[in-house]
Structures are given as structure tokens and as C-alpha cells.
Design an enzyme around this catalytic site. Structure first.
Site, mmCIF file in Angstrom:
data_model
loop_
_atom_site.group_PDB
_atom_site.id
_atom_site.type_symbol
_atom_site.label_atom_id
_atom_site.label_comp_id
_atom_site.label_asym_id
_atom_site.label_seq_id
_atom_site.Cartn_x
_atom_site.Cartn_y
_atom_site.Cartn_z
ATOM 1 N N CYS A 104 0.910 -0.849 -0.101
ATOM 2 C CA CYS A 104 0.614 0.100 -0.111
ATOM 3 C C CYS A 104 0.635 1.532 -0.196
ATOM 4 O O CYS A 104 1.320 1.488 -0.770
ATOM 5 C CB CYS A 104 -1.028 0.246 1.292
ATOM 6 N N HIS A 198 -2.196 -5.995 0.193
ATOM 7 C CA HIS A 198 -2.104 -5.872 1.769
ATOM 8 C C HIS A 198 -2.012 -7.497 2.751
ATOM 9 O O HIS A 198 -2.874 -7.891 3.358
ATOM 10 C CB HIS A 198 -3.111 -5.197 2.921
ATOM 11 N N GLU A 200 -0.223 -8.770 4.369
ATOM 12 C CA GLU A 200 0.027 -8.767 5.869
ATOM 13 C C GLU A 200 -1.362 -8.999 7.058
ATOM 14 O O GLU A 200 -0.948 -8.898 8.141
ATOM 15 C CB GLU A 200 0.668 -7.847 6.385
#
Length: 286
Positions: A104, A198, A200
């Protein structure tokens, strides 16, 4: 074991807001994910955008096996002190030769540091799930996207996007919202892999972000009202505990690439197993 830096793009105010809403900052979320993926990893969290943050030189960064740049509400196209400090840090990362990964805003910071440009998304933000991401010709055999099918969905929430990649960068994936969903950047002796989404984050964390931006989602026409945002967020949060649920997958319109934790994290796994592992082996030899 690997030793890595996790550089938060968030300002102190952003970190405080996210901790109140989601329980931890972006950097803390990143470290929790990395510790799950690589037990024993040593991950140091830093905040280069902060006014009182020490300045990291390429020589200091060279002591690490990898660098991770988090997402944040930072607008890279704004000429503010936090943005300038974050970009200066990323230029030091490139100069160090240490492989780096960003998601991002992390991707956007690397793009700006290497000479590309970032802008607000012209139409509306991409929120919750980035749909139908597809690899480019360059991305189909690229190790960052190893294991990905021809088209996939991923957790995402962003109102800014890469407008133009730096000279020599590789565009690896796109979708109908943002032309740059994954990229490789080589600059000043450094190598960066990044994604606009994302890998993660858990669905629950994305749900928390949606709740925090419910007004924006309604104003931009992505949801009929705040109650609709809450219902969608509840489904995402439930997926964390029951990723195999056919009902949840059907309601959200996702498959295993989004619902399964290992699939969601493919790009992180590929970065760790390819670039961080190689850097670690080199440092041990040296």
C-alpha cells in the site's frame, strides 16, 4: 535467523488512532505476521516519518536481511516533513542494497523515492477487497507472484495509487481500479518488491479499517449506509475464524486466495524465501 527492519509509514497520530481502533499499529501488525510466518525472526520496528526518528544511513541498514514498509494514511504526493523523511529513508534503503518489500503506502513511498509519481485514485477508493488482480506478462513468471493464479482477490483499502512507475521498473500486476497492483523497482543498487494491497493483514483488520472509514464509503457510493458497511465488516471479521465457510465465501464473493491465510500471504512468503533468504546467506558468508 533473519534480522529485519519494519518501517512504519504512519505518523504518531496515525499509530494512536489505529491502536485505538484495531489494537496495534501497522508496524506491530506486520511484526506479528512475520513472527507467525518465521518463528524466531528478529524484527525491529522503526518510524522514519517521525520528527524525532534517528536518520538511518545506508551503512546502518546494511546490517539487516530485509526491510518492510507498512501501509498508512500518508499521502506521498504531499510535500510535508513526514513524507520527506519517509522518502529519504527509502532512498537510504535503496543505497544500502538490502532487499525491501512494501504494501500500500509502502509501495507508493518506494515509487516516489525512485522517481515515480503517486496520485489520489481518480474515481473512488478501493476498499475491503481488491478484485480481479491479474498478473502482467512480466509478472507471470516473476518470483514475487509465484503460486498466484492468473487472477486473484486480496485485502485492500487505499485512496491513493501509483500514477507512474520509475524508469526501468517492472509492472507485475493490475486490476480495474489501479493499474499498478504489484511492481519491482531497481534503483541505486537496491531491489524493491511491492504490492498495492495488504498481504500482511487479516480480514478482521481490514474490517476494522472499513468501520473506521464508514462515512467515506457511504459518501463515495461504495455502501448504501453505515449499517451496510458494518454488515460487510462483520462478514470479513468472521472469515478470520472460519476461512473454509462456504457461506462466508459466497457472501463475500471470494475463494481460497483471499480466505486462506497462507494464500493471502503469498507475496510476503515469496519475498522472505527468495530475497531475504539470499541476503541472509550472503551476510553469513561475509
Amino acid at each position: 535467523m533473519y534480522t529485519v527492519l519494519v518501517a512504519e509509514s504512519e505518523t504518531p497520530e496515525h499509530r494512536a488512532d489505529r491502536r485505538e481502533r484495531a489494537g496495534r499499529s501497522s508496524g506491530e501488525s506486520y511484526i506479528a505476521t512475520l513472527e507467525q510466518m518465521v518463528p524466531g525472526i528478529v524484527a525491529e520496528r522503526i518510524a522514519p516519518a517521525d520528527e524525532d526518528s534517528p536518520v538511518y544511513t545506508p551503512e546502518q541498514i546494511a546490517a539487516y536481511d530485509g526491510v518492510f514498509l507498512t501501509g498508512s494514511p500518508l499521502h506521498v504526493y504531499e510535500d510535508s516533513p513526514p513524507v520527506r523523511r519517509q522518502i529519504a529513508f527509502m532512498r537510504a534503503v535503496f543505497a544500502s542494497g538490502v532487499p525491501s518489500f512494501g504494501s500500500c503506502a509502502g509501495l507508493q513511498v518506494a515509487v516516489a523515492a525512485a522517481g515515480g509519481t503517486v496520485r489520489p485514485i481518480p474515481e473512488r477508493l478501493e476498499a475491503g477487497i481488491a478484485r480481479r488482480i491479474a498478473s502482467t506478462m512480466a509478472g507471470r513468471d516473476h518470483p514475487l507472484l509465484a503460486g498466484r493464479p492468473a487472477c486473484w482477490d486480496a485485502p485492500a483499502i487505499h485512496g491513493d495509487e501509483v500514477e507512474s512507475l520509475p524508469e526501468g521498473a517492472l509492472l507485475l500486476a493490475s486490476n480495474g481500479v489501479s493499474a499498478v497492483q504489484a511492481a519491482e523497482i531497481r534503483h541505486d543498487g537496491g531491489l524493491f518488491w511491492g504490492v498495492q494491497y495488504h498481504p500482511e493483514l487479516s480480514p478482521e483488520e481490514i474490517a476494522s479499517a472499513l468501520r473506521g472509514q464508514a462515512n467515506d464509503l457511504v459518501e463515495q457510493g461504495l455502501a448504501l449506509d453505515e449499517a451496510a458497511v458494518e454488515r460487510h465488516a462483520d462478514l470479513l471479521a468472521a472469515l478470520r475464524d472460519d476461512p473454509d465457510s462456504p457461506a462466508l465465501r459466497w457472501h463475500l464473493g471470494v475463494d481460497g486466495e483471499f480466505a486462506d491465510m497462507a494464500c493471502r500471504r503469498r507475496e510476503l512468503r515469496n519475498f522472505l524465501d527468495t530475497l531475504v533468504a539470499a541476503r541472509h546467506a550472503q551476510r553469513r558468508r561475509d
